[in-house]
Each structure stands twice: as structure tokens, then as C-alpha cells.
Write a protein that holds these residues in place. Structure first.
Motif, PDB file in Angstrom:
ATOM      1  N   CYS A  34      12.608 -28.766  -3.286  1.00 38.59           N
ATOM      2  CA  CYS A  34      11.154 -28.566  -3.372  1.00 38.59           C
ATOM      3  C   CYS A  34      10.563 -28.323  -1.989  1.00 38.59           C
ATOM      4  N   ASP A  35      10.955 -29.134  -1.014  1.00 42.77           N
ATOM      5  CA  ASP A  35      10.394 -29.013   0.336  1.00 42.77           C
ATOM      6  C   ASP A  35      10.735 -27.664   0.971  1.00 42.77           C
ATOM      7  N   LEU A  36      11.970 -27.195   0.796  1.00 40.68           N
ATOM      8  CA  LEU A  36      12.364 -25.917   1.374  1.00 40.68           C
ATOM      9  C   LEU A  36      11.471 -24.773   0.883  1.00 40.68           C
ATOM     10  N   LEU A  37      10.965 -24.895  -0.336  1.00 34.10           N
ATOM     11  CA  LEU A  37      10.133 -23.846  -0.933  1.00 34.10           C
ATOM     12  C   LEU A  37       8.646 -24.049  -0.697  1.00 34.10           C
ATOM     13  N   TRP A  38       8.199 -25.292  -0.457  1.00 30.26           N
ATOM     14  CA  TRP A  38       6.774 -25.586  -0.574  1.00 30.26           C
ATOM     15  C   TRP A  38       6.096 -26.197   0.656  1.00 30.26           C
ATOM     16  N   SER A  39       6.822 -26.825   1.566  1.00 26.03           N
ATOM     17  CA  SER A  39       6.152 -27.593   2.626  1.00 26.03           C
ATOM     18  C   SER A  39       5.526 -26.679   3.683  1.00 26.03           C
ATOM     19  N   ASP A  40       4.625 -27.250   4.481  1.00 23.79           N
ATOM     20  CA  ASP A  40       3.910 -26.529   5.541  1.00 23.79           C
ATOM     21  C   ASP A  40       3.862 -27.383   6.803  1.00 23.79           C
ATOM     22  N   PRO A  41       3.836 -26.751   7.981  1.00 19.39           N
ATOM     23  CA  PRO A  41       3.640 -27.510   9.216  1.00 19.39           C
ATOM     24  C   PRO A  41       2.188 -27.931   9.407  1.00 19.39           C
TER      25      PRO A  41
ATOM     26  N   GLN B 175      -0.644 -32.261  13.880  1.00 18.18           N
ATOM     27  CA  GLN B 175      -0.513 -33.659  14.292  1.00 18.18           C
ATOM     28  C   GLN B 175       0.846 -34.218  13.897  1.00 18.18           C
ATOM     29  N   ASN B 176       1.298 -35.220  14.628  1.00 24.49           N
ATOM     30  CA  ASN B 176       2.575 -35.859  14.325  1.00 24.49           C
ATOM     31  C   ASN B 176       2.562 -36.517  12.958  1.00 24.49           C
ATOM     32  N   GLY B 177       3.760 -36.769  12.458  1.00 24.17           N
ATOM     33  CA  GLY B 177       3.895 -37.452  11.180  1.00 24.17           C
ATOM     34  C   GLY B 177       3.872 -36.494  10.008  1.00 24.17           C
ATOM     35  N   ARG B 178       3.616 -37.057   8.843  1.00 27.39           N
ATOM     36  CA  ARG B 178       3.527 -36.280   7.607  1.00 27.39           C
ATOM     37  C   ARG B 178       2.238 -36.616   6.886  1.00 27.39           C
ATOM     38  N   SER B 179       1.766 -35.675   6.086  1.00 30.01           N
ATOM     39  CA  SER B 179       0.593 -35.933   5.257  1.00 30.01           C
ATOM     40  C   SER B 179       0.773 -35.266   3.908  1.00 30.01           C
ATOM     41  N   ILE B 180      -0.103 -35.621   2.982  1.00 29.34           N
ATOM     42  CA  ILE B 180      -0.054 -35.026   1.648  1.00 29.34           C
ATOM     43  C   ILE B 180      -0.388 -33.542   1.749  1.00 29.34           C
ATOM     44  N   SER B 181       0.344 -32.726   1.043  1.00 26.90           N
ATOM     45  CA  SER B 181       0.127 -31.278   1.105  1.00 26.90           C
ATOM     46  C   SER B 181      -1.145 -30.865   0.391  1.00 26.90           C
ATOM     47  N   LYS B 182      -1.830 -29.899   0.967  1.00 28.55           N
ATOM     48  CA  LYS B 182      -3.014 -29.320   0.320  1.00 28.55           C
ATOM     49  C   LYS B 182      -2.641 -28.564  -0.947  1.00 28.55           C
ATOM     50  N   ARG B 183      -1.355 -28.278  -1.114  1.00 32.49           N
ATOM     51  CA  ARG B 183      -0.892 -27.539  -2.289  1.00 32.49           C
ATOM     52  C   ARG B 183      -0.646 -28.439  -3.495  1.00 32.49           C
TER      53      ARG B 183
ATOM     54  N   VAL C  84       1.969 -30.371  -3.820  1.00 29.04           N
ATOM     55  CA  VAL C  84       3.403 -30.588  -3.980  1.00 29.04           C
ATOM     56  C   VAL C  84       4.036 -30.555  -2.592  1.00 29.04           C
ATOM     57  N   SER C  85       5.111 -31.312  -2.404  1.00 27.87           N
ATOM     58  CA  SER C  85       5.793 -31.439  -1.118  1.00 27.87           C
ATOM     59  C   SER C  85       4.875 -32.099  -0.088  1.00 27.87           C
ATOM     60  N   CYS C  86       4.941 -31.674   1.190  1.00 31.54           N
ATOM     61  CA  CYS C  86       4.234 -32.373   2.254  1.00 31.54           C
ATOM     62  C   CYS C  86       3.843 -31.408   3.357  1.00 31.54           C
ATOM     63  N   GLN C  87       3.088 -31.915   4.315  1.00 32.84           N
ATOM     64  CA  GLN C  87       2.864 -31.257   5.589  1.00 32.84           C
ATOM     65  C   GLN C  87       3.594 -32.071   6.658  1.00 32.84           C
ATOM     66  N   PHE C  88       4.262 -31.393   7.598  1.00 29.74           N
ATOM     67  CA  PHE C  88       5.106 -32.078   8.579  1.00 29.74           C
ATOM     68  C   PHE C  88       4.668 -31.718   9.992  1.00 29.74           C
ATOM     69  N   GLY C  89       4.728 -32.701  10.884  1.00 28.65           N
ATOM     70  CA  GLY C  89       4.251 -32.525  12.247  1.00 28.65           C
ATOM     71  C   GLY C  89       5.341 -32.148  13.221  1.00 28.65           C
ATOM     72  N   PRO C  90       4.945 -31.908  14.487  1.00 30.15           N
ATOM     73  CA  PRO C  90       5.922 -31.490  15.506  1.00 30.15           C
ATOM     74  C   PRO C  90       7.010 -32.509  15.767  1.00 30.15           C
ATOM     75  N   ASP C  91       6.717 -33.797  15.601  1.00 32.61           N
ATOM     76  CA  ASP C  91       7.757 -34.807  15.789  1.00 32.61           C
ATOM     77  C   ASP C  91       8.826 -34.716  14.703  1.00 32.61           C
ATOM     78  N   VAL C  92       8.406 -34.385  13.486  1.00 39.89           N
ATOM     79  CA  VAL C  92       9.354 -34.206  12.384  1.00 39.89           C
ATOM     80  C   VAL C  92      10.272 -33.022  12.684  1.00 39.89           C
ATOM     81  N   THR C  93       9.681 -31.926  13.161  1.00 42.75           N
ATOM     82  CA  THR C  93      10.468 -30.749  13.514  1.00 42.75           C
ATOM     83  C   THR C  93      11.458 -31.074  14.618  1.00 42.75           C
ATOM     84  N   GLU C  94      11.003 -31.773  15.653  1.00 36.86           N
ATOM     85  CA  GLU C  94      11.872 -32.098  16.790  1.00 36.86           C
ATOM     86  C   GLU C  94      13.062 -32.947  16.359  1.00 36.86           C
TER      87      GLU C  94
END
Length: 278
Positions: free
Chosen positions: A161-168, A171-179, A181-191
Motif C-alpha cells: 500500500c505504501d509503495l503505491l500511496w504514500s507522500d513525502p 517535517q520530520n516523522g510521519r503523519s496521517i495522509s491527506k489521501r 490511506v498510507s502516510c506522509q513521511f519526513g526527511p528523517d524517515v527517508t534518511e
């Protein structure tokens, strides 16, 4: 079959072109090939999902892309997007378009093929490409992605699900996605993901951008979107990316929309979705 396949760019002068969402904008797809050259063994492409829906020439787009995949199976690559799924196709036009131009059985064949599309592609063991983005939890590895059972409609949560739906997000951390489904992920998650998997950066699509692309997370998360003047109303540019085998430094190329026949976007969409476009 592995979910993650490897593109080997052995010669330093070789390049691959990565395109983002095309969303049934067939005449803009042809313009990409006019600007950047037709796919070939020496001009490889990777199209990063969302080939269909919204634009009303989705059948022409997907048949063109499948044809090039048949011609150049090792040099033309297609990843699944969140719109290569039954529920999206029922709402946003592809199912209606296929039934209008062909048959319901033809749509079932497309649905079956979509389920076999890879979810991610790793280039030279340095760059990971996926349609949506990274994950709702830390610790996901490339080996985890290889083990995903992809021959299905995507679930409402988890790595597929995340591979298809998530967005950057900035801000650091994660938050509920505006879509929803899935999540929004921050630069620390990417790093953390890049460090754990020994990668340089990720390339994703999934979001319209005014310039056709956007570089975020200190250059570690790149968005590319290849449907200019999205839905005939956004006024955005389209873009594609060149990656060269020598250093895989991204080179961005922008383009603008070209005219198309007078068939409006969402012409084949669910009636309620058509009302939403008015």
C-alpha cells in the motif's frame, strides 16, 4: 518473480529516462518520445505508474507502453501506480473507457496484467524508484519488498500500500495522509531508509508539481510528474529525468502540454466523479 528488478547501467555514458504519471494523456506521451527519442535498446525508459485514468486516452497510452515493453523487454520498464488498480479504474475512467472502446473482458485482461507489474525498481543498487513513497514503519528492507505477493489488488495498509500511496512531507516523522490511506513521511524517515538499505536517494511520482518535478528531503527524495496541464486545468509543466550510469546525478527536463482532440478528461469516469470535475 521479484518485486524489485535491477537495471544495470554498466557503461558510464549510458542513461535511463524516468517518467512520472501520464494519466491517459496520450498526445503528451507522444511528445515525450518526440523530445527524448523513441524507446530502444540504447534509449531505455522507466515509466513510474499511473498510466491510466483521468485523461480520456488511457487505452492508447497503455497499449503504446505495453507495445514498447514487448519490443524491448530489457530496456523498457513499467512500475505499478495506485491507478493500476480496480477500484481507481472504476471511479476515474479507465474501466469505462475500455468498455466503451472494447469489452468488459478486455478490462479484466488489463486488470490481470496490472497485478503483475513490479512495485519498485532499483537502479545500480543506488536509486530506488516507486510510484508513491516510503513506509508507515521503519525497518523495511529491499529484501522485504522482494517477498511481497504482488499479484493482487493492494491492501489498505502495509508496504505494498505504501509503495503505491504514500507522500513525502517537509517535517520530520510521519503523519496521517491527506489521501486517507498510507502516510506522509519526513526527511528523517527517508534518511533512515536509505542508510539501512545503502541507497543514495529515491525517485517517486504520484503528485502533480508546477515544474513537473520537485526535489525534497535534502535531495534524497525526488518527485517526477509527466502529465503537463494535468486534466486540462492545472497549468503545470511535465518533466522527465535522465540518470546516467557514471554518477546517477538526476538531470531534469521540462516540457509543456500539446493539443489533443476535443475529448475532455474524465469523459468515461463514474458519473459522480464527472460531476466533481465540473
Amino acid at each position: 518473480m521479484l518485486f524489485i528488478s535491477l537495471i544495470a547501467l554498466i557503461v558510464s555514458t549510458e542513461k535511463i529516462t524516468i517518467c512520472g504519471d501520464t494519466h491517459g494523456q496520450y498526445y503528451d506521451l507522444l511528445n515525450i518520445f518526440k523530445l527524448n527519442g523513441l524507446p530502444s535498446e540504447t534509449n531505455p525508459y522507466l515509466f513510474n505508474g499511473d498510466f491510466v485514468d483521468r485523461g480520456s486516452f488511457s487505452v492508447e497510452v497503455i497499449l503504446t507502453l505495453f507495445s514498447f515493453k514487448l519490443l524491448y523487454p530489457d530496456n523498457f520498464h513499467l512500475l505499478r501506480g495506485n491507478h493500476e488498480t480496480d477500484n481507481m479504474n472504476q471511479m476515474y475512467g479507465f474501466e469505462g473507457e475500455v468498455k466503451a472502446k472494447y469489452t468488459a473482458q478486455m478490462f479484466q485482461l488489463f486488470s490481470e496484467v496490472f497485478q503483475w507489474l513490479p512495485l519498485a525498481q532499483c537502479i545500480n543498487n543506488k536509486v530506488l524508484v516507486m510510484h508513491g513513497g516510503l513506509f508507515s514503519e521503519d525497518g523495511v528492507t529491499l529484501e522485504d519488498l522482494r517477498k511481497i505477493d504482488r499479484n493482487r489488488q493492494p491492501p489498505d495498509s502495509g508496504p505494498m500500500c505504501d509503495l503505491l500511496w504514500s507522500d513525502p512531507q517537509p517535517q520530520n516523522g510521519r503523519s496521517i495522509s491527506k489521501r486517507g490511506v498510507s502516510c506522509q513521511f519526513g526527511p528523517d524517515v527517508t534518511e533512515r531508509f536509505l542508510e539501512q538499505n545503502k541507497l543514495d536517494y529515491v525517485v517517486r511520482s504520484h503528485e502533480v508539481k508546477a515544474d513537473g518535478y520537485e526535489v525534497t528531503h535534502s535531495g534524497k527524495c525526488i518527485t517526477v510528474f509527466s502529465a503537463p496541464n494535468y486534466c486540462d486545468q492545472m497549468g503545470n509543466k511535465g518533466a522527465y529525468i535522465h540518470l546516467r550510469g557514471s554518477d546517477l546525478k538526476p538531470e531534469f527536463h521540462q516540457f509543456t502540454a500539446v493539443p489533443h482532440p476535443n475529448v475532455k478528461p474524465m469523459a468515461y469516469a463514474n458519473t459522480l466523479m464527472q460531476l466533481g470535475m465540473m
